[in-house]
Design a protein around this motif. Structure first.
Motif, PDB file in Angstrom:
ATOM      1  N   PHE A 294       1.006  -1.008   0.107  1.00  0.00           N
ATOM      2  CA  PHE A 294      -0.149  -0.109   0.002  1.00  0.00           C
ATOM      3  C   PHE A 294       0.956   1.166  -0.018  1.00  0.00           C
ATOM      4  CE2 PHE A 294      -2.248   3.297   2.500  1.00  0.00           C
ATOM      5  CZ  PHE A 294      -3.583   3.389   1.797  1.00  0.00           C
TER       6      PHE A 294
ATOM      7  N   GLY B 172       0.684  13.124   3.558  1.00  0.00           N
ATOM      8  CA  GLY B 172       0.752  14.112   4.621  1.00  0.00           C
ATOM      9  C   GLY B 172      -0.627  14.775   4.533  1.00  0.00           C
TER      10      GLY B 172
ATOM     11  N   GLY C  65      -3.857  13.487   4.629  1.00  0.00           N
ATOM     12  CA  GLY C  65      -5.090  12.518   4.885  1.00  0.00           C
ATOM     13  C   GLY C  65      -5.632  11.541   4.152  1.00  0.00           C
TER      14      GLY C  65
ATOM     15  N   LYS D 290      -4.921   7.670   4.947  1.00  0.00           N
ATOM     16  CA  LYS D 290      -6.284   7.433   6.079  1.00  0.00           C
ATOM     17  C   LYS D 290      -7.426   7.085   5.249  1.00  0.00           C
ATOM     18  CE  LYS D 290      -6.259  10.200   9.590  1.00  0.00           C
ATOM     19  NZ  LYS D 290      -6.123  11.035  10.885  1.00  0.00           N
TER      20      LYS D 290
ATOM     21  N   ASN E  18       9.049   1.056   9.913  1.00  0.00           N
ATOM     22  CA  ASN E  18       8.131   2.095   9.244  1.00  0.00           C
ATOM     23  C   ASN E  18       7.240   2.826  10.130  1.00  0.00           C
ATOM     24  OD1 ASN E  18       6.600   3.460   7.246  1.00  0.00           O
ATOM     25  ND2 ASN E  18       6.508   1.568   5.950  1.00  0.00           N
TER      26      ASN E  18
HETATM   27  C1  LIG Z   1       2.371   5.309   4.959  1.00  0.00           C
HETATM   28  C2  LIG Z   1       1.558   6.180   4.020  1.00  0.00           C
HETATM   29  C3  LIG Z   1       0.520   5.370   3.091  1.00  0.00           C
HETATM   30  C4  LIG Z   1       0.851   7.321   4.926  1.00  0.00           C
HETATM   31  O1  LIG Z   1       0.038   7.960   3.808  1.00  0.00           O
HETATM   32  P1  LIG Z   1      -0.291   9.463   3.879  1.00  0.00           P
HETATM   33  O2  LIG Z   1      -1.185   9.830   2.911  1.00  0.00           O
HETATM   34  O3  LIG Z   1       0.870  10.445   4.354  1.00  0.00           O
HETATM   35  O4  LIG Z   1      -1.074   9.295   5.396  1.00  0.00           O
HETATM   36  P2  LIG Z   1      -2.317  10.364   6.058  1.00  0.00           P
HETATM   37  O5  LIG Z   1      -1.928  11.722   5.552  1.00  0.00           O
HETATM   38  O6  LIG Z   1      -3.474   9.773   5.695  1.00  0.00           O
HETATM   39  O7  LIG Z   1      -1.748  10.021   7.684  1.00  0.00           O
HETATM   40  C5  LIG Z   1      -2.459   9.376   8.407  1.00  0.00           C
HETATM   41  C6  LIG Z   1      -1.770   8.834   9.739  1.00  0.00           C
HETATM   42  O8  LIG Z   1      -0.380   8.320   9.207  1.00  0.00           O
HETATM   43  C7  LIG Z   1       0.731   8.843  10.382  1.00  0.00           C
HETATM   44  N1  LIG Z   1       1.738   9.347   9.419  1.00  0.00           N
HETATM   45  C8  LIG Z   1       1.950   9.773   8.296  1.00  0.00           C
HETATM   46  N2  LIG Z   1       3.188  10.083   7.684  1.00  0.00           N
HETATM   47  C9  LIG Z   1       3.772   9.915   9.013  1.00  0.00           C
HETATM   48  C10 LIG Z   1       4.931  10.033   9.218  1.00  0.00           C
HETATM   49  N3  LIG Z   1       5.980  10.531   8.369  1.00  0.00           N
HETATM   50  N4  LIG Z   1       5.355   9.806  10.495  1.00  0.00           N
HETATM   51  C11 LIG Z   1       4.775   9.332  11.564  1.00  0.00           C
HETATM   52  N5  LIG Z   1       3.479   8.990  11.204  1.00  0.00           N
HETATM   53  C12 LIG Z   1       3.131   9.363  10.030  1.00  0.00           C
HETATM   54  C13 LIG Z   1       0.082   9.813  11.073  1.00  0.00           C
HETATM   55  O9  LIG Z   1      -0.363   9.126  12.222  1.00  0.00           O
HETATM   56  C14 LIG Z   1      -1.333  10.371  10.131  1.00  0.00           C
HETATM   57  O10 LIG Z   1      -2.704  10.454  11.144  1.00  0.00           O
HETATM   58  P3  LIG Z   1      -2.927  11.849  11.706  1.00  0.00           P
HETATM   59  O11 LIG Z   1      -2.852  12.677  10.697  1.00  0.00           O
HETATM   60  O12 LIG Z   1      -3.974  11.609  12.456  1.00  0.00           O
HETATM   61  O13 LIG Z   1      -1.699  12.348  12.647  1.00  0.00           O
HETATM   62  C15 LIG Z   1       2.598   6.730   2.991  1.00  0.00           C
HETATM   63  O14 LIG Z   1       3.686   7.629   3.972  1.00  0.00           O
HETATM   64  C16 LIG Z   1       3.556   5.931   2.339  1.00  0.00           C
HETATM   65  O15 LIG Z   1       3.127   5.695   1.285  1.00  0.00           O
HETATM   66  N6  LIG Z   1       4.630   5.506   2.670  1.00  0.00           N
HETATM   67  C17 LIG Z   1       5.637   4.800   1.698  1.00  0.00           C
HETATM   68  C18 LIG Z   1       4.772   3.599   1.418  1.00  0.00           C
HETATM   69  C19 LIG Z   1       4.773   2.782   2.900  1.00  0.00           C
HETATM   70  O16 LIG Z   1       5.473   2.584   3.616  1.00  0.00           O
HETATM   71  N7  LIG Z   1       3.633   1.830   2.837  1.00  0.00           N
HETATM   72  C20 LIG Z   1       3.495   1.016   3.936  1.00  0.00           C
HETATM   73  C21 LIG Z   1       3.981  -0.195   3.905  1.00  0.00           C
HETATM   74  S1  LIG Z   1       3.148  -1.645   3.351  1.00  0.00           S
END
Ligand SMILES: CC(C)(COP(=O)(O)OP(=O)(O)OC[C@H]1O[C@@H](n2cnc3c(N)ncnc32)[C@H](O)[C@@H]1OP(=O)(O)O)[C@@H](O)C(=O)NCCC(=O)NCCS
Length: 149
Positions: A78, A86, A88, A91, A118
Motif C-alpha cells: 500500500f 501528509g 489525510g 487514511k 516504518n
Molecule cells: C504510510 C503512508 C501510506 C501514509 O500516507 P499519507 O497519505 O501520508 O497518510 P495520512 O496523511 O492519511 O496520515 C495518516 C496517519 O499516518 C501517520 N503518518 C503519516 N505520515 C507519517 C510520518 N511521516 N511519521 C509518522 N506518522 C505518520 C499519522 O499518524 C497520520 O495520522 P494523523 O494525520 O492523525 O496524524 C505513506 O507515508 C506511504 O505511502 N509511505 C510509503 C509506503 C509505505 O511505507 N507503505 C506502507 C508499508 S506496506
C-alpha cells in the motif's frame, strides 16, 4: 464524502501507476517500486492490483489477495505518492479499501505486515484499526483488522 476511490489496474492505467513514487527518504523502509508489484502479480496469481484515485488523479497503489498457503486475505502492499502524502489521503484510502474489500469478499479479517521501523505505516494502520497479532513474519510486524459482524 471522500473523493478517494479504489479502481482496477488495467491495460489503460498500469503505466501511470508505475510513475507513482514514495519519497526518497522512504525507500529504506519501502524499497519496491510499483512496477515490481505489477511484475510479481504476473506470477502470483492471487495478487489483485488496485489504483487509488483522488477524483481523476491516480495518487496511490495497493495489492491485496488471499494467500493460498495460509488462506488469509493480506493487504500485500500500500502506498501513496510522495507528492500527495501528509494530507489525510492514506487514511481515507485505507477506509475506502476496507469498504471495497467488505463489499467484495466474505472474509471477517484482513492482515498485513510492515517493517518495524516504518513509523508512518505503523501509525496509519494502528489508527485504521489494525491490531498487532504478535506475529513477526519475514521481519515484519503483522497486524489484523477484524470486520464487525
Ligand atoms: C504510510 C503512508 C501510506 C501514509 O500516507 P499519507 O497519505 O501520508 O497518510 P495520512 O496523511 O492519511 O496520515 C495518516 C496517519 O499516518 C501517520 N503518518 C503519516 N505520515 C507519517 C510520518 N511521516 N511519521 C509518522 N506518522 C505518520 C499519522 O499518524 C497520520 O495520522 P494523523 O494525520 O492523525 O496524524 C505513506 O507515508 C506511504 O505511502 N509511505 C510509503 C509506503 C509505505 O511505507 N507503505 C506502507 C508499508 S506496506
Amino acid at each position: 464524502m471522500s473523493q478517494i476511490r479504489i479502481d482496477d489496474i488495467t491495460r489503460d492505467n498500469w503505466f501511470e501507476a508505475t510513475r507513482l513514487r514514495v519519497r526518497d527518504d522512504q525507500t529504506a523502509v519501502y524499497p519496491c517500486p510499483v512496477v515490481y508489484w505489477i511484475a510479481e502479480s504476473m506470477f502470483e496469481s492471487h495478487y489483485r492490483t488496485k489504483a487509488i484515485y483522488l477524483g481523476e488523479a491516480m495518487i496511490g497503489f495497493l495489492v491485496y489477495g488471499q494467500d493460498p498457503d495460509d488462506g488469509r486475505y493480506w493487504l500485500i502492499t500500500f502506498m501513496i505518492d510522495g507528492q500527495h502524502q501528509g494530507k489525510g489521503y492514506g487514511k481515507q484510502a485505507i477506509a475506502a479499501f476496507l469498504e471495497y474489500f467488505r463489499a467484495n469478499h466474505d472474509a471477517d479479517r484482513l492482515v498485513l505486515g510492515h517493517r518495524p521501523d516504518n513509523a508512518a505505516a505503523a501509525a496509519l494502520y494502528a489508527k485504521a484499526g489494525f491490531r498487532e497479532t504478535g506475529e513477526i513474519i519475514g521481519g515484519e510486524v503483522i497486524r489484523c483488522y477484524t470486520f464487525a459482524k
